[in-house]
Scaffold this active site. Sequence first.
Site, PDB file in Angstrom:
ATOM      1  N   ASP A  74      14.774   1.967  -8.041  1.00 30.08           N
ATOM      2  CA  ASP A  74      15.112   2.512  -9.371  1.00 30.08           C
ATOM      3  C   ASP A  74      14.807   1.384 -10.330  1.00 30.08           C
ATOM      4  O   ASP A  74      15.414   0.398 -10.561  1.00 30.08           O
ATOM      5  CB  ASP A  74      16.606   2.966  -9.590  1.00 30.08           C
ATOM      6  CG  ASP A  74      16.659   3.414 -10.940  1.00 30.08           C
ATOM      7  OD1 ASP A  74      16.127   3.268 -11.755  1.00 30.08           O
ATOM      8  OD2 ASP A  74      18.084   3.848 -11.041  1.00 30.08           O
ATOM      9  N   ASN A 101       3.296   2.103 -14.556  1.00 32.73           N
ATOM     10  CA  ASN A 101       2.851   3.460 -14.693  1.00 32.73           C
ATOM     11  C   ASN A 101       4.118   4.245 -14.815  1.00 32.73           C
ATOM     12  O   ASN A 101       4.201   5.583 -15.140  1.00 32.73           O
ATOM     13  CB  ASN A 101       1.958   4.017 -13.714  1.00 32.73           C
ATOM     14  CG  ASN A 101       1.864   5.391 -13.719  1.00 32.73           C
ATOM     15  OD1 ASN A 101       1.225   6.043 -14.478  1.00 32.73           O
ATOM     16  ND2 ASN A 101       2.558   5.981 -12.580  1.00 32.73           N
ATOM     17  N   TYR A 165      10.390   9.960 -26.138  1.00 30.04           N
ATOM     18  CA  TYR A 165       9.275   9.349 -25.205  1.00 30.04           C
ATOM     19  C   TYR A 165       8.238   8.670 -26.146  1.00 30.04           C
ATOM     20  O   TYR A 165       7.805   7.722 -25.775  1.00 30.04           O
ATOM     21  CB  TYR A 165       8.450  10.837 -24.568  1.00 30.04           C
ATOM     22  CG  TYR A 165       7.326  10.619 -23.799  1.00 30.04           C
ATOM     23  CD1 TYR A 165       7.545  10.062 -22.556  1.00 30.04           C
ATOM     24  CD2 TYR A 165       6.117  10.664 -24.159  1.00 30.04           C
ATOM     25  CE1 TYR A 165       6.517   9.981 -21.790  1.00 30.04           C
ATOM     26  CE2 TYR A 165       5.127  10.718 -23.285  1.00 30.04           C
ATOM     27  CZ  TYR A 165       5.116  10.234 -22.040  1.00 30.04           C
ATOM     28  OH  TYR A 165       4.088   9.900 -21.216  1.00 30.04           O
ATOM     29  N   LYS A 169       6.518   4.850 -25.552  1.00 31.71           N
ATOM     30  CA  LYS A 169       4.867   4.795 -25.459  1.00 31.71           C
ATOM     31  C   LYS A 169       4.471   3.620 -26.628  1.00 31.71           C
ATOM     32  O   LYS A 169       3.615   3.135 -26.414  1.00 31.71           O
ATOM     33  CB  LYS A 169       4.152   6.007 -25.366  1.00 31.71           C
ATOM     34  CG  LYS A 169       4.660   6.829 -24.193  1.00 31.71           C
ATOM     35  CD  LYS A 169       4.191   6.045 -22.756  1.00 31.71           C
ATOM     36  CE  LYS A 169       4.376   6.653 -21.510  1.00 31.71           C
ATOM     37  NZ  LYS A 169       3.935   6.012 -20.359  1.00 31.71           N
TER      38      LYS A 169
END
Length: 253
Positions: A74, A101, A165, A169
């Site tokens: 994790d 990633n 999100y 990013k």
Amino acid sequence: MQNNISHDSKLQIAGAGIIVTGGTTGIGRAIAAVLAKEGANVFLCGTNEEHLRETLQHIEDKQVRGKVKGKTTDLSTEDGIKELFKSADEHLGKLDVLVNNAALAHQDVYDGEYSDWERVIKTNLLSYIACTRYALDRMTPTGRGHIINIGSMSSDVREKGSSIYVATKSGIQGFTETLRKEVNEKGIKVSLVEPGAVMSNMQPDEVEQQQEALARMEMMEAEDIGDAILFALTRPMRCDVAEIKIKPHLQII
């Protein structure tokens, strides 16, 4: 300062030690397969044991030249990140490339609560920072290495309904651009890869709908991202691929 590595030397993918986080599904799985095919020794991680077994078998079935190992961990926790690098050290022996990633999908601020946002931010952004530091501790003494951060076109498009999100990013974008200025003089390369729509389990659409979008050239296959990363990794020392934006041909963003 940089060592005396020749300006035209290149990373030899065959035999390179590479970590791919979030490597058991989607883009990460394709990256691991592409690099292992070229002879890299890849250590990948994910959170699901079944996905890990399937991925290792999938890559082995391709009869790749490199060795591929992995573990479940994790990355939203410090212990999970330490476990990743301890295991990778044992299996790889050296670290030439880190591909950050690992990512969790999330929608807007109305979706979930504090504990949900915390896990997404720790996985999508803090793990990039922490894994990068652990990787640099291993790369800096050799005067060479490459950090690949997988971002998203979402950091530029900033579409409605995905603010959590997009925040992560966008953070990756800023972190990567600044990191490159901090470590290039040490001989370490840094690249940001920002894909558009890619067929994966991160997409909200069903597999059939994704395949239709692929046929219309409005979506890419995960292997396309792996190929782009292979290109970035194999440029001569004098040449940095600092940023790649890769879009489906007919995805108008």
